[in-house]
Design an enzyme around this catalytic site. Sequence first.
Site, mmCIF file in Angstrom:
data_model
loop_
_atom_site.group_PDB
_atom_site.id
_atom_site.type_symbol
_atom_site.label_atom_id
_atom_site.label_comp_id
_atom_site.label_asym_id
_atom_site.label_seq_id
_atom_site.Cartn_x
_atom_site.Cartn_y
_atom_site.Cartn_z
ATOM 1 C CB CYS A 134 -11.152 -10.094 1.579
ATOM 2 S SG CYS A 134 -10.133 -8.723 1.151
ATOM 3 N NE ARG A 152 -0.597 -2.598 9.390
ATOM 4 C CZ ARG A 152 -0.502 -2.271 8.131
ATOM 5 N NH1 ARG A 152 -1.098 -2.990 7.226
ATOM 6 N NH2 ARG A 152 0.153 -1.201 7.795
HETATM 7 N N1 LIG Z 1 -9.364 -3.862 1.852
HETATM 8 C C1 LIG Z 1 -9.813 -4.772 2.675
HETATM 9 O O1 LIG Z 1 -10.964 -5.167 2.616
HETATM 10 C C2 LIG Z 1 -8.949 -5.362 3.729
HETATM 11 C C3 LIG Z 1 -7.605 -5.164 3.763
HETATM 12 N N2 LIG Z 1 -6.813 -5.719 4.723
HETATM 13 C C4 LIG Z 1 -5.368 -5.506 4.693
HETATM 14 O O2 LIG Z 1 -4.783 -6.052 5.860
HETATM 15 C C5 LIG Z 1 -3.801 -5.188 6.415
HETATM 16 C C6 LIG Z 1 -4.155 -4.792 7.816
HETATM 17 O O3 LIG Z 1 -5.286 -3.950 7.783
HETATM 18 P P1 LIG Z 1 -5.972 -3.434 9.135
HETATM 19 O O4 LIG Z 1 -6.135 -4.549 10.060
HETATM 20 O O5 LIG Z 1 -7.171 -2.687 8.731
HETATM 21 O O6 LIG Z 1 -4.835 -2.480 9.714
HETATM 22 P P2 LIG Z 1 -4.888 -1.146 10.599
HETATM 23 O O7 LIG Z 1 -3.552 -1.007 11.200
HETATM 24 O O8 LIG Z 1 -5.380 0.010 9.827
HETATM 25 O O9 LIG Z 1 -6.007 -1.421 11.690
HETATM 26 C C7 LIG Z 1 -5.912 -2.341 12.760
HETATM 27 C C8 LIG Z 1 -6.594 -1.770 14.003
HETATM 28 O O10 LIG Z 1 -5.743 -0.807 14.605
HETATM 29 C C9 LIG Z 1 -6.428 0.420 14.831
HETATM 30 N N3 LIG Z 1 -5.439 1.515 14.733
HETATM 31 C C10 LIG Z 1 -4.901 2.040 13.602
HETATM 32 N N4 LIG Z 1 -3.997 2.990 13.909
HETATM 33 C C11 LIG Z 1 -3.930 3.068 15.254
HETATM 34 C C12 LIG Z 1 -3.166 3.845 16.176
HETATM 35 N N5 LIG Z 1 -2.287 4.758 15.741
HETATM 36 N N6 LIG Z 1 -3.340 3.620 17.483
HETATM 37 C C13 LIG Z 1 -4.211 2.707 17.940
HETATM 38 N N7 LIG Z 1 -4.975 1.942 17.120
HETATM 39 C C14 LIG Z 1 -4.830 2.122 15.784
HETATM 40 C C15 LIG Z 1 -7.520 0.431 13.782
HETATM 41 O O11 LIG Z 1 -8.585 1.255 14.103
HETATM 42 C C16 LIG Z 1 -7.903 -1.050 13.731
HETATM 43 O O12 LIG Z 1 -8.806 -1.355 14.754
HETATM 44 C C17 LIG Z 1 -3.701 -4.040 5.424
HETATM 45 O O13 LIG Z 1 -2.678 -4.368 4.522
HETATM 46 C C18 LIG Z 1 -5.036 -4.029 4.727
HETATM 47 O O14 LIG Z 1 -4.978 -3.499 3.430
HETATM 48 C C19 LIG Z 1 -7.347 -6.448 5.722
HETATM 49 C C20 LIG Z 1 -8.686 -6.687 5.771
HETATM 50 C C21 LIG Z 1 -9.598 -6.166 4.761
HETATM 51 O O1 LIG Z 2 -9.930 -8.996 4.059
HETATM 52 C C1 LIG Z 2 -8.750 -8.929 3.681
HETATM 53 N N1 LIG Z 2 -7.851 -9.665 4.342
HETATM 54 C C2 LIG Z 2 -6.540 -9.671 4.030
HETATM 55 O O2 LIG Z 2 -5.750 -10.380 4.635
HETATM 56 C C3 LIG Z 2 -6.148 -8.829 2.952
HETATM 57 N N2 LIG Z 2 -4.950 -8.582 2.383
HETATM 58 C C4 LIG Z 2 -5.202 -7.698 1.381
HETATM 59 N N3 LIG Z 2 -6.481 -7.404 1.287
HETATM 60 C C5 LIG Z 2 -7.159 -6.543 0.328
HETATM 61 O O3 LIG Z 2 -7.355 -7.272 -0.892
HETATM 62 C C6 LIG Z 2 -6.856 -6.508 -2.007
HETATM 63 C C7 LIG Z 2 -6.451 -7.407 -3.144
HETATM 64 O O4 LIG Z 2 -7.589 -8.017 -3.685
HETATM 65 P P1 LIG Z 2 -7.538 -8.968 -4.987
HETATM 66 O O5 LIG Z 2 -6.691 -10.142 -4.648
HETATM 67 O O6 LIG Z 2 -8.972 -9.364 -5.199
HETATM 68 O O7 LIG Z 2 -6.990 -8.166 -6.109
HETATM 69 C C8 LIG Z 2 -5.734 -5.726 -1.366
HETATM 70 O O8 LIG Z 2 -5.344 -4.616 -2.135
HETATM 71 C C9 LIG Z 2 -6.311 -5.347 -0.003
HETATM 72 O O9 LIG Z 2 -7.163 -4.228 -0.062
HETATM 73 C C10 LIG Z 2 -7.103 -8.091 2.258
HETATM 74 N N4 LIG Z 2 -8.387 -8.141 2.630
#
Ligand SMILES: NC(=O)C1=CN([C@@H]2O[C@H](COP(=O)(O)OP(=O)(O)OC[C@H]3O[C@@H](n4cnc5c(N)ncnc54)[C@H](O)[C@@H]3O)[C@@H](O)[C@H]2O)C=CC1
Ligand SMILES: O=c1[nH]c(=O)c2[nH+]cn([C@@H]3O[C@H](COP(=O)(O)O)[C@@H](O)[C@H]3O)c2[nH]1
Length: 499
Positions: free
Chosen positions: A320, A419
């Site tokens: 992340c 996304r």
């Molecule tokens: N757990 C974590 O800290 C993180 C996880 N990720 C992973 O990366 C991937 C992408 O995550 P996100 O970018 O958060 O995806 P997301 O699709 O939830 O969000 C992307 C953007 O689209 C917007 N959005 C969502 N649904 C919408 C709709 N129906 N219409 C218009 N706008 C909409 C959201 O508000 C956001 O600004 C996921 O697999 C996530 O788990 C990514 C970053 C951090």
């Molecule tokens: O900031 C982020 N950018 C990414 O590209 C990304 N991909 C996954 N995830 C999140 O990280 C989780 C896995 O974490 P670990 O490798 O530490 O187990 C996952 O389960 C997600 O919640 C992301 N977070």
Amino acid sequence: MAIYLDDVSRTFGEYLLIPGLTTKQCIPTNVSLKTPLVKYKKGEKSAIELNIPFVSAIMQSVSDSGLAIALARNGGLSFIFGSQPIESQAEMVRKVKKFKAGFVTSDSNITPEATLADVLALVKRTGHTTMGVTDDGTPNGKLLGLVTSRDYRGEKDPKDRKVKEFMTPFSKLTVGEVGMTLSEANQIIWDHKLNTLPIIDKDQKLAYFVFRKDYDSHKDNPNELLNMTDKKLLVGAGINSRDYKERVPALVEAGVDVLCIDSSDGFSEWQKETLQWIKEEYNGKVLVGAGNVVDQAGFRYLVEAGADFIKVGIGGGSICITREQKGIGRGQATAVIDVAKARDKYFEDTGIYVPICSDGGLVHDYHMVLALAMGADFLMMGRYFARFDESPTKKLMVGNNYVKEYWGEGSNRAHNWQRYDMGGSESLKFEEGVDSYVPYAGKLKDNLDVTIGKIKSTMCSCGATTIPELQKNAKITLVSSTSIVEGGAHDVILKDHNR
Ligand SMILES: NC(=O)C1=CN([C@@H]2O[C@H](COP(=O)(O)OP(=O)(O)OC[C@H]3O[C@@H](n4cnc5c(N)ncnc54)[C@H](O)[C@@H]3O)[C@@H](O)[C@H]2O)C=CC1
Ligand SMILES: O=c1[nH]c(=O)c2[nH+]cn([C@@H]3O[C@H](COP(=O)(O)O)[C@@H](O)[C@H]3O)c2[nH]1
Ligand SMILES: [K+]
């Protein structure tokens, strides 16, 4: 004025557990790691209980059907990644649902009219010497015979000899019927001294082979996460808040057991609408988790919108970079502690227990116990599972070490740009994850056995034989940075630098 929280954002490495009284009953074999996956009413049981508190991350480099099968066979659950076309995700779900330990769909099949030359070519292609002879040459055609390497002499026999002339015909085969258990099939194999038992349906169509040599690796696994009615493995799938009206029906049709809305930030009206649509469309019958959130307000919002569990964690994952890119997030331990309070309060207010999942940032096995002790009901891990044979990525040699590839869902590599398409402007696109390697660690089961062993041992030290007991009775202390140094090997000259 902005709201300032009093507590510091902390993570697992800043805490330790203080042992409680270990009674004589408190031994690892008495420890149960059963835990609820979805919400339930006081006095009732969760519709899905995991046998170990682990789920695999919703990521291309982690959760395909291969890992899902391996993890469910060991008591946990995978969420098949959603950043792929709907049909290919549904196909992965189907693959898990079709899996039956020890029952193999034949990959070498031939028609009776084919020749010895065709047989030899097929052996070369698949590497398998046992083939089903079916009317149409498909894995599920009508079974007419069996060919093994004992039926022909590859060097001597004429290559144009027809399969029907040297196969063992159906009339001479011992077969089993669809519906029989693996132990029944193995009994027939044993009684008739067979190497292969074809399993057919009522129309004589070939369904599976059961092989004698597989027996040891497919003995009953007591921890397997099964649907008790149809004995199929359980599997989850990730969805998003955009194409859910098409994706969810395809996944439900494929037999998925539980869904999870996959987002870095779930505290949004998009997720509320997604939850409401699913709950309405399926009369509450389709289970769906939501997230991620890091505080009580986010938890409450998604629970009130209908979520069956809540996933906690922003920016703590190993790949992340969300905190660096967007400046949002919270120390994972603090987030779990805070959301667990909201869960307990909600239970007190309503009598409904909504499980929470700690997602991302778990590095050491003791972090897992801490996360559970702080209130997580189950844990989502990406890096941990990416290291195993069963994960979908390539194993490579880098320097002198074997590694596996591991990349974030928000990285360039994941091609997950739709996304980030917030209004179509190209300039809004930025990466939120990295592309990386993780050390290769071998088979999932071998590693899981060690991890589970450690967790159970720590729980015994804390005087707990169940996760709820641990959550209730754990004593947790913050550690200073100097006491962290004290916790590692120090002031000695280490002999083995690869420890
Ligand atoms: N757990 C974590 O800290 C993180 C996880 N990720 C992973 O990366 C991937 C992408 O995550 P996100 O970018 O958060 O995806 P997301 O699709 O939830 O969000 C992307 C953007 O689209 C917007 N959005 C969502 N649904 C919408 C709709 N129906 N219409 C218009 N706008 C909409 C959201 O508000 C956001 O600004 C996921 O697999 C996530 O788990 C990514 C970053 C951090
Ligand atoms: O900031 C982020 N950018 C990414 O590209 C990304 N991909 C996954 N995830 C999140 O990280 C989780 C896995 O974490 P670990 O490798 O530490 O187990 C996952 O389960 C997600 O919640 C992301 N977070
Ligand atoms: K938000």
